[in-house]
Write an enzyme that holds these catalytic residues in place. Structure first.
Site, PDB file in Angstrom:
ATOM      1  N   ASP A  67       1.117  -1.216   0.034  1.00 25.23           N
ATOM      2  CA  ASP A  67      -0.008   0.145  -0.042  1.00 25.23           C
ATOM      3  C   ASP A  67       1.025   1.219   0.047  1.00 25.23           C
ATOM      4  O   ASP A  67       2.230   1.355   0.315  1.00 25.23           O
ATOM      5  CB  ASP A  67      -0.967   0.162   1.197  1.00 25.23           C
ATOM      6  CG  ASP A  67      -0.376  -0.624   2.553  1.00 25.23           C
ATOM      7  OD1 ASP A  67       0.965  -0.498   2.567  1.00 25.23           O
ATOM      8  OD2 ASP A  67      -1.124  -0.867   3.426  1.00 25.23           O
ATOM      9  N   ASN A 136      -7.682  -3.607  14.483  1.00 27.30           N
ATOM     10  CA  ASN A 136      -9.050  -4.212  13.895  1.00 27.30           C
ATOM     11  C   ASN A 136      -9.021  -5.187  13.046  1.00 27.30           C
ATOM     12  O   ASN A 136     -10.125  -5.227  12.400  1.00 27.30           O
ATOM     13  CB  ASN A 136      -9.636  -2.867  13.515  1.00 27.30           C
ATOM     14  CG  ASN A 136      -8.971  -2.174  12.296  1.00 27.30           C
ATOM     15  OD1 ASN A 136      -8.185  -2.890  11.990  1.00 27.30           O
ATOM     16  ND2 ASN A 136      -9.638  -1.014  11.642  1.00 27.30           N
ATOM     17  N   HIS A 138      -7.088  -5.387  10.353  1.00 27.47           N
ATOM     18  CA  HIS A 138      -6.941  -4.816   8.854  1.00 27.47           C
ATOM     19  C   HIS A 138      -5.539  -5.479   8.293  1.00 27.47           C
ATOM     20  O   HIS A 138      -4.798  -5.982   9.075  1.00 27.47           O
ATOM     21  CB  HIS A 138      -7.131  -3.350   8.580  1.00 27.47           C
ATOM     22  CG  HIS A 138      -5.669  -2.522   9.236  1.00 27.47           C
ATOM     23  ND1 HIS A 138      -6.089  -1.455  10.061  1.00 27.47           N
ATOM     24  CD2 HIS A 138      -4.496  -2.744   9.263  1.00 27.47           C
ATOM     25  CE1 HIS A 138      -4.858  -1.100  10.257  1.00 27.47           C
ATOM     26  NE2 HIS A 138      -3.783  -1.897   9.710  1.00 27.47           N
ATOM     27  N   GLU A 143      -9.842  -2.225   5.507  1.00 31.75           N
ATOM     28  CA  GLU A 143     -10.391  -2.155   6.732  1.00 31.75           C
ATOM     29  C   GLU A 143     -11.602  -3.175   6.854  1.00 31.75           C
ATOM     30  O   GLU A 143     -12.045  -3.585   5.957  1.00 31.75           O
ATOM     31  CB  GLU A 143     -10.851  -0.747   6.965  1.00 31.75           C
ATOM     32  CG  GLU A 143      -9.688   0.302   7.104  1.00 31.75           C
ATOM     33  CD  GLU A 143      -8.857   0.333   8.375  1.00 31.75           C
ATOM     34  OE1 GLU A 143      -8.920  -0.307   9.323  1.00 31.75           O
ATOM     35  OE2 GLU A 143      -7.762   1.172   8.234  1.00 31.75           O
TER      36      GLU A 143
HETATM   37  C1  F6R Z   1       1.164  -1.491   6.152  1.00 27.22           C
HETATM   38  C2  F6R Z   1       0.174  -2.613   6.236  1.00 27.22           C
HETATM   39  C3  F6R Z   1      -0.638  -2.395   7.722  1.00 27.22           C
HETATM   40  C4  F6R Z   1       0.088  -2.839   8.824  1.00 27.22           C
HETATM   41  C5  F6R Z   1      -0.877  -2.921  10.070  1.00 27.22           C
HETATM   42  C6  F6R Z   1      -0.092  -3.333  11.338  1.00 27.22           C
HETATM   43  O1  F6R Z   1       1.870  -1.780   5.071  1.00 27.22           O
HETATM   44  O2  F6R Z   1       0.048  -3.368   5.536  1.00 27.22           O
HETATM   45  O3  F6R Z   1      -1.751  -3.229   7.414  1.00 27.22           O
HETATM   46  O4  F6R Z   1       0.596  -4.153   8.644  1.00 27.22           O
HETATM   47  O5  F6R Z   1      -1.639  -1.509  10.272  1.00 27.22           O
HETATM   48  O6  F6R Z   1       0.873  -2.072  11.516  1.00 27.22           O
HETATM   49  P1  F6R Z   1       1.938  -2.309  12.798  1.00 27.22           P
HETATM   50  O7  F6R Z   1       2.822  -3.159  12.333  1.00 27.22           O
HETATM   51  O8  F6R Z   1       2.415  -0.862  12.884  1.00 27.22           O
HETATM   52  O9  F6R Z   1       1.122  -2.704  14.101  1.00 27.22           O
END
Ligand code: F6R
Length: 245
Positions: A67, A136, A138, A143
């Site tokens: 992303d 959550n 995701h 989301e």
């Molecule tokens: C970012 C992504 C997000 C993160 C998720 C967890 O490229 O794919 O889905 O993997 O927000 O983020 P952290 O590792 O900061 O808890």
């Protein structure tokens, strides 16, 4: 699904990096799907260390990230391109042209999403996709209650995400409102998925993703339907799992 238990964050990073290393050593032309966020930072650090010891060669690897924010330039410190350059690419021998993220500055986002999907299929698809998991549930920027059938697409950030990100920008008007993300369908097309999670605060959502119903309200739960998933997590994140895992 394989669940790999690590004692702590450092162990989680080493084990996940070992899996990625094995993929690259066995298949030097691999296409690796990458994630940003805090969880994989230590995985990248470990890969860099092994590269410096001459154990790894990234010269024929291609990467595709999950992303990118819309509307901020690649050299903006909050862009995912900047994160990848700083945390990984600048310290290994991967050719810049082999690294790919959605272009958040594209004039036509629909065309950009189509380009990204074509690029992935022209590379032969993703061999190994590294994933984190949001609180959550995701994955990427998908989301809760996002349709499962989507390939790369543009999403509008939830107001709560915009508010949470505001601290990283000079003022809240500069916080991106949109992002481009590989969709659930695109993620599920990867040959292998490696999900990393650490810390007490991921225990509940990781448990729901693995043992709860497969439902768009927990996007990560879809990985239960993937044929080759490895979860690498530390003791704290696996706290709710049955003890035999
Ligand atoms: C970012 C992504 C997000 C993160 C998720 C967890 O490229 O794919 O889905 O993997 O927000 O983020 P952290 O590792 O900061 O808890």
């Amino acid at each position: 699904m394989k669940i790999i238990h690590a004692n702590d964050y450092a162990g989680m990073c080493r084990k996940a990096a070992n899996i990625i290393s094995a993929q690259i050593i066995l298949f030097p032309n691999s296409v690796i799907g990458l994630a940003t966020g805090s969880t994989p930072v230590g995985v990248y650090r470990q890969l860099i260390e092994w590269y410096r010891k001459d154990d790894l060669d990234f010269s024929t690897v291609h990467t595709v990230n999950l992303d990118e924010y819309c509307g901020i330039s690649p050299d903006h410190p909050q862009s995912y391109r900047y994160y990848m350059n700083q945390n990984f690419f600048k310290d290994v021998n991967i050719p810049a042209g082999n690294t790919n993220l959605p272009n958040g500055l594209a004039e036509d986002f629909d065309m950009e999403c189509t380009r990204y999907d074509h690029l992935i299929s022209e590379l032969g698809g993703i061999d190994l996709q590294l994933l984190g998991i949001g609180h959550n549930g995701h994955i990427g920027f998908n989301e809760p209650n996002e349709a499962y059938g989507k390939m790369t697409h543009r999403i509008q950030l939830k107001q709560s995400t915009v508010d949470a990100n505001a601290r990283f920008f000079e003022d809240s008007s500069q916080v991106p409102r949109y992002a481009l993300t590989m969709g659930i369908r695109a993620i599920m097309q990867a040959q292998k998925i490696v999900m990393v999670a650490n810390g007490e605060d991921k225990a509940e959502i990781l448990y729901r993703a693995v043992y709860g119903p497969v439902t768009p309200s927990v996007p990560a739960s879809i990985i239960q339907l993937h044929p080759d998933v490895t979860i690498v997590a530390d003791t704290a994140a696996l706290r709710k799992f049955p003890t035999e895992t």
